[in-house]
Motif scaffolding. Structure first.
Motif, PDB file in Angstrom:
ATOM      1  N   VAL A   1       0.830  -1.207   0.000  1.00 55.61           N
ATOM      2  CA  VAL A   1       0.000   0.000   0.000  1.00 55.61           C
ATOM      3  C   VAL A   1       0.863   1.254   0.000  1.00 55.61           C
ATOM      4  O   VAL A   1       0.744   2.120  -0.876  1.00 55.61           O
ATOM      5  N   LEU A   2       1.736   1.382   0.978  1.00 56.22           N
ATOM      6  CA  LEU A   2       2.506   2.619   1.162  1.00 56.22           C
ATOM      7  C   LEU A   2       3.437   2.889  -0.011  1.00 56.22           C
ATOM      8  O   LEU A   2       3.423   3.986  -0.588  1.00 56.22           O
ATOM      9  N   ARG A   3       4.252   1.931  -0.364  1.00 55.07           N
ATOM     10  CA  ARG A   3       5.272   2.177  -1.392  1.00 55.07           C
ATOM     11  C   ARG A   3       4.752   1.916  -2.803  1.00 55.07           C
ATOM     12  O   ARG A   3       4.848   2.771  -3.680  1.00 55.07           O
ATOM     13  N   ASN A   4       4.180   0.737  -2.994  1.00 53.54           N
ATOM     14  CA  ASN A   4       3.825   0.355  -4.367  1.00 53.54           C
ATOM     15  C   ASN A   4       2.564   1.045  -4.874  1.00 53.54           C
ATOM     16  O   ASN A   4       2.502   1.454  -6.037  1.00 53.54           O
ATOM     17  N   GLU A   5       1.547   1.178  -4.019  1.00 53.08           N
ATOM     18  CA  GLU A   5       0.317   1.843  -4.463  1.00 53.08           C
ATOM     19  C   GLU A   5       0.454   3.363  -4.427  1.00 53.08           C
ATOM     20  O   GLU A   5       0.124   4.050  -5.378  1.00 53.08           O
ATOM     21  N   TRP A   6       0.935   3.887  -3.293  1.00 58.97           N
ATOM     22  CA  TRP A   6       0.937   5.335  -3.100  1.00 58.97           C
ATOM     23  C   TRP A   6       2.194   6.001  -3.642  1.00 58.97           C
ATOM     24  O   TRP A   6       2.218   7.230  -3.777  1.00 58.97           O
ATOM     25  N   GLY A   7       3.246   5.233  -3.917  1.00 60.73           N
ATOM     26  CA  GLY A   7       4.460   5.828  -4.463  1.00 60.73           C
ATOM     27  C   GLY A   7       5.360   6.467  -3.423  1.00 60.73           C
ATOM     28  O   GLY A   7       6.192   7.324  -3.755  1.00 60.73           O
ATOM     29  N   PHE A   8       5.246   6.053  -2.175  1.00 61.51           N
ATOM     30  CA  PHE A   8       6.080   6.609  -1.109  1.00 61.51           C
ATOM     31  C   PHE A   8       7.547   6.262  -1.336  1.00 61.51           C
ATOM     32  O   PHE A   8       7.893   5.123  -1.647  1.00 61.51           O
ATOM     33  N   ALA A   9       8.406   7.252  -1.185  1.00 57.12           N
ATOM     34  CA  ALA A   9       9.856   7.049  -1.251  1.00 57.12           C
ATOM     35  C   ALA A   9      10.460   7.668   0.004  1.00 57.12           C
ATOM     36  O   ALA A   9      10.406   8.886   0.191  1.00 57.12           O
ATOM     37  N   GLY A  10      11.033   6.861   0.845  1.00 50.25           N
ATOM     38  CA  GLY A  10      11.597   7.347   2.092  1.00 50.25           C
ATOM     39  C   GLY A  10      11.728   6.197   3.058  1.00 50.25           C
ATOM     40  O   GLY A  10      11.759   5.037   2.658  1.00 50.25           O
TER      41      GLY A  10
END
Length: 969
Positions: free
Chosen positions: A838-847
């Motif tokens: 959810v956080l990285r792959n769906e929403w594109g979060f980088a950090g």
């Protein structure tokens, strides 16, 4: 008789022994100092609060903090236009203020979200600054009671509600003096909240925690004033003593103003019984100087423009969520027919909480139930969500032909005209209604967009534009009615838009449109980087999960079925018995939880990553480089195994300096109302105390929220702080959550927009935020047991993840703090679906992602379910070991999968550092002052020991020479 001299041999043995013991003690002390160097350095570290940059930043922050309070105070009632008080008349400038809390108010909350209010503006000073004269005799009478503010914090909770006994205090003499002083009476009530404990729902404590408590949990529950305590009442309604005070005041005054100083929604249905109470104001934690704003609002210098961020029920115990909020146990039946509390293999109690109300949280339940005729709204609700009054009047109208509803976006212009006689601001709220087909649960109304106007003069107008995406009206189909995977769906049917004063009062129909069915199961929504599919089925639909969720079918016919908890008498490990509320499970369920919490999968990688390479790369060269660029590998190859382990496991309030790649260290401090943490508190330091997040949200002003973030960021920059453990954005699921003061709202959209604005503001100064607590950390009860939080994916995504999604997608949040609790059977800090999919792959979060406070290693085993191996492998990069080396976990560096996970974690942390202001600094070579002092003392001690051993040896040698001479004679 002459004293016998010690023999040379005995002399040497005694003194060598004494000196050797002392030497061992000194060596042990040095080992201990080394071992606890992090803690000592943190304790003795100070931040320069007096630099020109810091002073300038704080002065600017105080201006913004007061602006937030100006707009965050909510006027809930103003009968007969009792406010503002006319300060042009001498008689109106004198005021009586009743209520002990006026002498000791609530400025914010306790725990990690607290801030230093020792120099904050008091309510009395705020009123006086606005030109009011406060009845000093009455004020001093409260002070002279000697009552102290009860402690509500992580070290204990005293839920006493401080007020003097009415029959003793409100004498005829006192009341006559007050009436002679002024005919204006202000009643001041306050409630506190804080980290570690939820607010009690009965004032004798049976529904609270284990009185013995635990680390970061509720301890020492106390309920005072037993002489007239009404145990049937809860903490957010009038105590008996407050009731007596209000009766005394209203019997003597006809012009009464009520000020409620509480971030938690207070029960106010009783106000309707008193015609004398003309006006009601809510002042959530106002921070450093927010009580100046109270004076300005009372005088009319400021026209109130705040709006409620939660619906106010007349009975706070009436909401569907209440039935499943608090302390619940899994229970096992023993062979002898008795019951015991279920524990996992690390002896952690298995606690749970069911989100059986599904999406029907706050106004979504009350508005839907009223629409269906299931409740009488006026009987149930005191104030709607988004409600607030002004000293002027406004007219809102949709600009003709301005509605532009395309396949992808909705835009509409609203003209706001000040039709009254006082300059002020208004809030424009746009809601939508989606069709209910019975396949996916739907609220009858949802907030779609909002804007706050600038200050509008009487007779003048301002036009604001409201915009949102059509796909934002989609619901999440967790039960796979429209796809095999779960997906967002715009069901076919009529979608309506309404311009509203609040969640209940409609101004105008904006428009409607029949939409064809759209299932986002192949291309996904425009803001998603990966198609959203069910990610939590394994966590929340297995054994132990909820079987019945609240449904609006047949007018909420199953409302009485969502509480399936029973009362059991259990035998404790000490052999005593007690009653608990919970569910019966078996040993297979316990084994299932043990496996979820503690089993580390076998390695899948045959080779370990390269470590310790000499590639000549420096982190500063990677600023601005995409996180997925392949050239990162050359830098990451330079990290040693020790670098990888230390960087990931020593993450409390900092990230480490790493020489091998030229990474500077960072300071990452707490929030969310100020730059503050245990290091600063230990040294009497704190940044500006901003108003609590609920007051920020109450402004409904995104520009102010961004300004708040920007000014906190400027302070952080001045203090040398890079990361900020804030903003916090969990949901006000009920009014009783202890940390509601540091969360924005019951509504995910409002919370997310506020969080995104604060995030953008802070990160514009070169730092990064840690949005928290990710996710479903919506109560304090049993959080440190890793409470099993059961919900369905629709509610998880539409309600509880929504603020975080907006903060990442719109705010660009660069860091995240995961939470103590579990999502279903999986600790949130090791939930792959949450942290990776959810956080990285769906929403594109980088950090990078950090845990909440980590204490499972280095001699501590407070939270054994916090498994470092599972955390690292599932997307948690950094352990918040706040008392290093205590709590620092050992990492299995013989595991290739763990080494690769450590490398990924380092990548994420290095990426954030490279793109922060910290990269502009040099590597720290300055030795802490206490280390320098220790080295000097050690050098002196070494010299002293050498000298002492020399003299012992020489003295012993002389004795031998004397004896030899005597023998020769």
């Amino acid at each position: 008789m002459a004293k016998k001299k010690m023999s040379k041999k005995k002399f040497r043995i005694v003194w060598n022994s004494i000196l050797s013991v002392l030497l061992v003690i000194v060596l042990a002390a040095n080992v201990a100092l080394y071992y606890f160097s992090d803690v000592i350095t943190s304790y003795f570290s100070t931040i320069d609060l007096d630099s020109a940059e810091a002073v300038k930043a704080r002065e600017s922050s105080e201006l913004v903090a007061e602006q937030i309070a100006d707009e965050g105070i909510v006027l809930l009632q103003n009968d007969e236009n009792a406010l503002p008080l006319d300060t042009s008349e001498d008689s109106k400038t004198k005021v009586n203020v009743f209520g002990w809390s006026f002498t000791n108010p609530i400025y914010g909350g306790t725990g990690s979200g607290s801030s230093d209010a020792s120099t904050a503006v008091t309510p009395k000073a705020g009123l006086e600054a606005a030109g009011f004269e406060v009845n000093e005799q009455l004020y001093n009478a409260y002070v002279d009671t000697g009552i102290k503010r009860p402690l509500v914090g992580m070290d204990g909770q005293d839920w006493s509600i401080p007020e003097p006994k009415p029959s003793d205090f409100y004498t005829d003499e006192l009341m006559q003096q007050a009436k002679d002083f002024s005919d204006v009476a202000i009643i001041f009530l306050a409630r506190s909240g804080g980290e570690g404990a939820d607010l009690p729902r009965t004032m004798d404590g049976p529904d609270t925690f284990d009185p013995d408590g635990g680390s970061f949990g509720a301890t020492g529950q106390k309920f005072g004033y037993e002489d007239d305590l009404d145990a049937s009442k809860h903490y957010l309604e009038l105590s008996n003593r407050e009731q007596g005070m209000i009766d005394a005041v209203t019997q003597n005054f006809n012009n009464v103003i009520l000020v409620v100083n509480s971030a938690n929604t207070f029960e106010l249905g009783w106000v309707d019984q008193y015609d004398q109470i003309k006006s009601v104001l809510n002042v959530a934690g106002p921070g450093q100087n927010g009580f100046n704003s109270l004076g300005k609002v009372l005088s009319g210098e400021v026209n109130p423009s705040g709006r409620t961020v939660d619906l106010y029920p007349k009975d706070l115990l009436d909401s569907p969520a209440i039935a499943n909020f608090g302390d619940f146990d899994y229970v096992i039946e023993n062979n002898d027919g008795t019951y015991s509390q279920a524990v996992d293999s690390s002896n952690v109690l298995l606690k749970y909480v069911d989100y059986s109300e599904g999406i029907y949280v706050g106004y979504r339940f009350y508005e839907t139930a009223a629409t269906l005729g299931a409740i009488n709204y006026d009987e149930k609700v005191q104030y709607p969500f988004g409600y607030g009054l002004s000293y002027t009047s406004f007219e809102q109208e949709v600009v003709p032909n301005s509605l532009n509803w395309t396949d992808t976006e909705v835009t509409v212009d609203v003209k706001v005209t000040n039709t009254g006689s006082v300059e002020g601001k208004d809030v424009v709220q746009l809601y939508f209604t989606a069709p209910y087909t019975g396949k996916i649960e739907k609220s009858s109304i949802d907030l779609a967009a909002f804007e706050k106007t600038n200050s509008i003069k009487p007779g003048e107008s301002e036009t604001v534009t409201l915009t949102f995406n059509v796909e934002d009206m989609a619901s999440y189909d967790a039960n796979k009615q429209y796809s095999d995977t779960g997906s967002y769906v715009l069901e076919a049917g009529e979608y309506k838009l309404m311009l509203m004063n609040n969640s209940h009062e409609k101004i105008a129909d904006v428009g409607s449109k029949n939409l064809t069915e759209i299932v986002y199961d192949s291309t996904g929504r425009s803001t998603d980087k990966q198609v959203a599919v069910n990610q939590f089925d394994d966590e929340v639909t297995g054994e132990g999960s909820i079987t019945t969720y609240l449904s609006r079918a047949n007018n909420f016919a199953n409302l009485t079925d969502i509480n399936k908890n029973e009362i059991y008498t259990v035998t404790t490990s000490e052999g005593s018995t007690k009653e608990v509320k919970g569910k019966l499970v078996d040993s297979e369920f316990v084994s299932f939880i043990n496996s979820s919490r503690y089993d580390v999968p076998a390695d899948t990688n045959d080779k370990a990553p390269i470590t310790g390479a000499d590639n000549g790369k420096q982190l500063k060269d990677y600023t601005g480089l995409d996180i997925n660029d392949e050239s990162w590998d050359q830098l990451l190859d330079q990290l040693t195994v020790d670098d990888l382990v230390n960087l990931a496991t020593l993450g409390g309030y900092r990230t480490l300096e790493i020489d091998s790649v030229g990474k500077p260290g960072t300071l990452d401090y707490d929030g969310p109302a100020a730059i503050n943490n245990m290091n600063m508190a230990a040294n009497g330091q704190s940044g500006t105390a901003f108003p609590s997040e609920i007051m920020i949200a109450s402004t409904w002003n995104l520009e102010l929220a961004e300004a708040m973030g920007e000014h906190v960021g400027a302070e952080a920059k001045a203090y040398g702080v890079t990361g900020w453990y804030a903003p916090a954005m969990n949901i006000h699921r009920t009014a009783f959550a202890g940390r509601n003061f540091e969360y924005y709202s019951e509504d995910g959209l409002l919370s997310g927009k506020m969080a995104a604005a604060v995030t953008k503001g802070f990160q514009s100064q070169g730092g990064y935020v840690y949005i928290k607590h990710f996710a479903l950390n919506d109560q304090e009860t049993n959080r440190t047991f890793g409470v099993l939080t059961w919900s369905n994916e629709q509610a998880i995504r539409e309600i509880y993840l929504k603020p975080f999604e907006i903060a990442v997608k719109e705010g660009g949040a660069k860091a995240v703090m995961s939470s103590f609790n579990s999502i279903g059977n999986t600790w949130a800090g090791a939930d792959n679906g949450l942290l990776k999919e959810v956080l990285r792959n769906e929403w594109g979060f980088a950090g990078h992602v950090i845990t909440d406070f980590y204490m499972n290693g280095g001699g501590l085993n407070a939270y054994p379910y916090m498994n470092v191996e599972l955390a690292l492998r599932n997307g948690n990069d950094l352990m918040l070991t706040g008392a290093a080396p205590m709590g620092v976990p050992e990492v299995n560096t013989s595991s290739n999968d763990t080494l690769w996970a450590l490398r990924d974690a380092a990548h994420n942390i290095l990426y954030n550092t490279a793109n922060s202001i910290a990269i502009e600094g040099d590597l720290s070579s300055e030795m802490p002052q206490w280390v320098i002092i220790t080295i000097i003392i050690d050098a002196l001690l070494v010299l002293g020991f050498a000298t002492a051993f020399f003299f012992v040896f020489r003295n012993s040698k002389k004795r031998e020479e004397i004896v030899d001479s005597i023998k020769a004679v």
